[in-house]
Design an enzyme around this catalytic site. Sequence first.
Site, PDB file in Angstrom:
ATOM      1  CE1 TYR A  51      -8.316   0.081   8.747  1.00 43.60           C
ATOM      2  CE2 TYR A  51      -8.995   1.252  11.613  1.00 43.60           C
ATOM      3  CZ  TYR A  51      -8.723   1.215   9.566  1.00 43.60           C
ATOM      4  OH  TYR A  51      -7.382   1.871   9.881  1.00 43.60           O
ATOM      5  CG  ASN A  93       0.545   1.446   4.956  1.00 43.48           C
ATOM      6  OD1 ASN A  93       0.049   1.844   5.363  1.00 43.48           O
ATOM      7  ND2 ASN A  93       0.039   1.573   3.686  1.00 43.48           N
ATOM      8  N   GLY A 151       0.546  -1.008   0.057  1.00 45.13           N
ATOM      9  CA  GLY A 151       0.383   0.197  -0.165  1.00 45.13           C
ATOM     10  C   GLY A 151       0.718   1.045  -0.033  1.00 45.13           C
ATOM     11  CB  SER A 186      -6.309   1.584  13.328  1.00 39.81           C
ATOM     12  OG  SER A 186      -6.929   2.468  14.367  1.00 39.81           O
TER      13      SER A 186
END
Length: 252
Positions: free
Chosen positions: A160, A95, A12, A147
């Site tokens: 997510y 990533n 990414g 995250s």
Amino acid sequence: MLKKSKRAIVTGGTRGIGKAIVKELAARSCCGVLFSDVAFIYNSCDECAEEIQREIGEETKVFAFKADASSFNDAQATVDAAIKKLGGVDILINNAGITKDNLLLRMSEHDFDKVIEVNLKSVFNYSKAVIKTMISQRYGRIVNIASVVGLIGNAGQSNYAASKAGIIGFTKSLAREVASRGITVNAVAPGFIETEMTSALNEAQRQTLITNIPMKRLGKPEDVAKVVGFLCSDEADYITGQVISVDGGMVM
Ligand code: NAP
């Protein structure tokens, strides 16, 4: 003249945080990592891949590979091709990531599976593809982009948050498996960073977020990239299995 000493693969790498990481690793000339050559993986944006190669110029070798990071078979073939171009691999940055937000009541099976495949399965795919090489050379740096949502959860992001919490468990487990082989595995947990991923937020949502960030601003991709660069450097030799939040103090 500084020696070109490290070879990095970044998934990414065309936009947002990944692009900043590619640039950071390519330009880094301190802390033991001197001018990394970088191969980055991207999924769709050909123009973005060309632009980043133009921006970095000729000081550092930068190679672009188009592949879907969620595909196990593509990962091994892509890593093999990248290793051929780079002459080896010392650093892997996992990533690549997407969001498909919704409340669980409305979330489809497809959107749950897709986020897990791109965000979490890709970390397995690329780590597995590099690990034999890293073990046999008794050196490696793996940094996974998680995250803060993987630490505290977020309404509307159960897919997510599950993928990012999964990355944290994966990071700690792999760190334990390979620590004795000179390989460190860490995670960086960004808070809210100004990229296309967060561009859908309206002004009211941004202001509400900022209220809850002690440093009173969203982060920049470079804020994350600098920490990733540090974790890849010789100064971070004795750090493994850690999750470092880069979030302006949001989660503490
Ligand atoms: P972004 O601007 O949307 O960029 C995502 C990157 O991932 C692009 O380069 C994209 O390539 C690539 N990508 C997406 N799906 C892919 C796939 N299937 N295979 C290969 N590459 C793929 O996102 P970002 O905000 O920089 O986020 C980067 C990472 O940081 C993600 O893991 C994200 O979850 C995490 N993160 C972001 C924030 C934030 O606030 N922005 C906060 C915490 C964590 P193409 O352009 O070719 O599609």
